[in-house]
Write a protein that holds these residues in place. Structure first.
Motif, short mmCIF file in Angstrom:
data_model
loop_
_atom_site.label_atom_id
_atom_site.label_comp_id
_atom_site.label_asym_id
_atom_site.label_seq_id
_atom_site.Cartn_x
_atom_site.Cartn_y
_atom_site.Cartn_z
N ASN A 175 -4.69 7.43 10.94
CA ASN A 175 -5.19 7.92 9.65
C ASN A 175 -4.04 8.32 8.72
OD1 ASN A 175 -7.72 7.65 10.89
ND2 ASN A 175 -7.83 9.83 11.41
N ILE A 176 -3.23 7.34 8.39
CA ILE A 176 -2.07 7.54 7.51
C ILE A 176 -2.32 6.80 6.21
CG2 ILE A 176 0.42 7.34 7.30
CD1 ILE A 176 -0.49 8.98 9.76
N VAL A 177 -2.05 7.44 5.09
CA VAL A 177 -2.22 6.83 3.77
C VAL A 177 -0.93 6.97 2.98
CG1 VAL A 177 -3.47 6.91 1.58
CG2 VAL A 177 -4.70 7.30 3.73
N PHE A 178 -0.39 5.84 2.52
CA PHE A 178 0.71 5.81 1.56
C PHE A 178 0.17 5.20 0.28
CE2 PHE A 178 3.80 4.95 5.33
CZ PHE A 178 3.93 6.31 5.58
N SER A 179 0.28 5.90 -0.85
CA SER A 179 -0.29 5.36 -2.08
C SER A 179 0.47 5.81 -3.31
CB SER A 179 -1.76 5.76 -2.21
OG SER A 179 -1.90 7.15 -2.43
N HIS A 180 0.45 4.96 -4.34
CA HIS A 180 0.96 5.29 -5.68
C HIS A 180 2.39 5.84 -5.64
CE1 HIS A 180 -3.47 5.37 -6.23
NE2 HIS A 180 -3.16 4.76 -7.36
#
Length: 359
Positions: A244-249
């Motif tokens: 559950n890892i998020v890299f964004s913007h």
């Protein structure tokens, strides 16, 4: 003399700190910290330059570096706690396993806040020295609007932490990694500007706690990263699991170095020590001059394993990525009998330096 602050505020100058950039203020600052622990108060650094060795943070306190204040790491290694001996093999280097040789160190704390807009100066001109901020097994931590410069070690190092909010932090001239959550959960990193000679933001699952851990529920968003190595990275320390890892913007700018050449990658997902990497979402990134904008690697290095067994890398979504000036299009690689799986790419635009070969 400085006026007495609001109730619950502990001014380091009132505890004897000189703030002249020459006098070692460790004892005075520690006295202010220890006074604040009684009420969960604010340790205030008014404008000045405060030279210090290791400081032991306490639960429920707020460290506030006001505008014009600089907390400077002493150049004398003897002013810092020595590198800790764990009593077991962590299979990691000292930068990853040690949380004692540091300027601001916290262990088993709850409700800690470290706030700017002042700065911390690592006071070094090369790699090798104390970490500016090292937190181990801490819960509910905020680090905001702070500037860290000239750090010779991981700028913000987290091990076994839960509930960390890092927002608006600027890291300049870092000789090592920028922000490193290791075996940590519920971490949010947002609105940060990082310039480092090593990885900018790197998540790890090392064996530094003496057990296989998990880094999960981590979100990195709206950050600008400039680095010689990797902008956003999972691994290579990967004895445990990433979920559950998020890299964004984020924007990522690769930099070259005279003795290292072009080594940077944009997003690097590396599962090489037997753990599991799954449910990772990467979206809305802009990159320039990176070596490989997307680097996904399942390997079998086997660090920390009694018997080398390849892990699992699956369920990764990468979308809305624009990269210019790359050296290679990208790389997604498994090993025989252990393929990566469930990798979804959508709306990826990469421009490689020099165009394609005629052959």
């Amino acid at each position: 003399a400085w006026a007495v602050g609001a109730r619950g505020e502990f001014n380091v100058r009132d505890h004897g700190a000189r703030g002249d950039g020459r006098t070692l203020d460790t004892r005075a600052i520690q006295a202010a910290i220890d006074s604040a622990r009684q009420t969960g108060g604010i340790v205030l650094f008014p404008p000045g330059e405060y030279l210090s060795g290791s400081l032991h943070l306490r639960r429920h306190i707020t460290v506030r570096l006001s505008a014009g204040s600089v907390l400077i790491a002493s150049k004398e290694e003897a002013d810092f706690d020595p590198v800790e001996r764990l009593g077991y093999d962590s299979h990691s280097d000292a930068e990853t396993r040690d949380f004692r040789f540091a300027l601001l160190q916290g262990r088993d704390l709850t409700g800690l806040r470290i706030l700017g807009p002042g700065r911390i100066d690592g006071n070094r001109t090369s790699r090798g020295g104390p970490k500016p901020i090292a937190l181990k097994r801490c819960r509910t931590t905020q680090i905001r609007e702070l500037t860290i410069v000239n750090a010779p070690n991981y700028n913000i190092s987290l091990l076994g932490c839960d509930g960390v909010d890092i927002r608006g932090v600027t890291i300049l001239n870092g000789y090592s990694d920028g922000i490193d959550p290791d075996c940590s959960r519920n971490v949010r990193i947002s609105d940060c500007h990082i310039e480092s000679r090593d990885d900018a933001i790197v998540l790890k699952t090392s064996f530094a706690l003496g057990t296989r851990g998990t880094t999960q529920d981590v979100r990195v968003t709206n950050c600008h990263l400039s680095t010689i190595h990797n902008g956003l990275k999972l691994g290579t320390e990967s004895t445990g699991h990433f979920r559950n890892i998020v890299f964004s913007h984020c924007t990522i700018v690769g930099r070259s170095h005279a003795w290292k050449g072009d080594l940077s990658s944009g997003v690097s997902l590396e599962m090489v020590d037997g753990g599991t990497l799954e449910r990772v979402v990467v979206s809305d990134l802009r990159m320039s001059n990176v070596r490989a904008p997307i680097f996904v690697r399942l390997g079998n290095r086997g660090r920390g394993q009694e018997r080398r067994v390849a892990g699992t890398l699956q369920n990764v979504s990468i979308s809305n990525v624009v990269a210019v000036g790359a050296m290679a299009a990208s790389s997604i690689t498994g090993i025989p009998d252990h393929p990566v799986s469930g990798i979804r790419l959508q709306n990826i635009r990469i421009t490689v330096r020099g165009g394609a070969s005629a052959e």
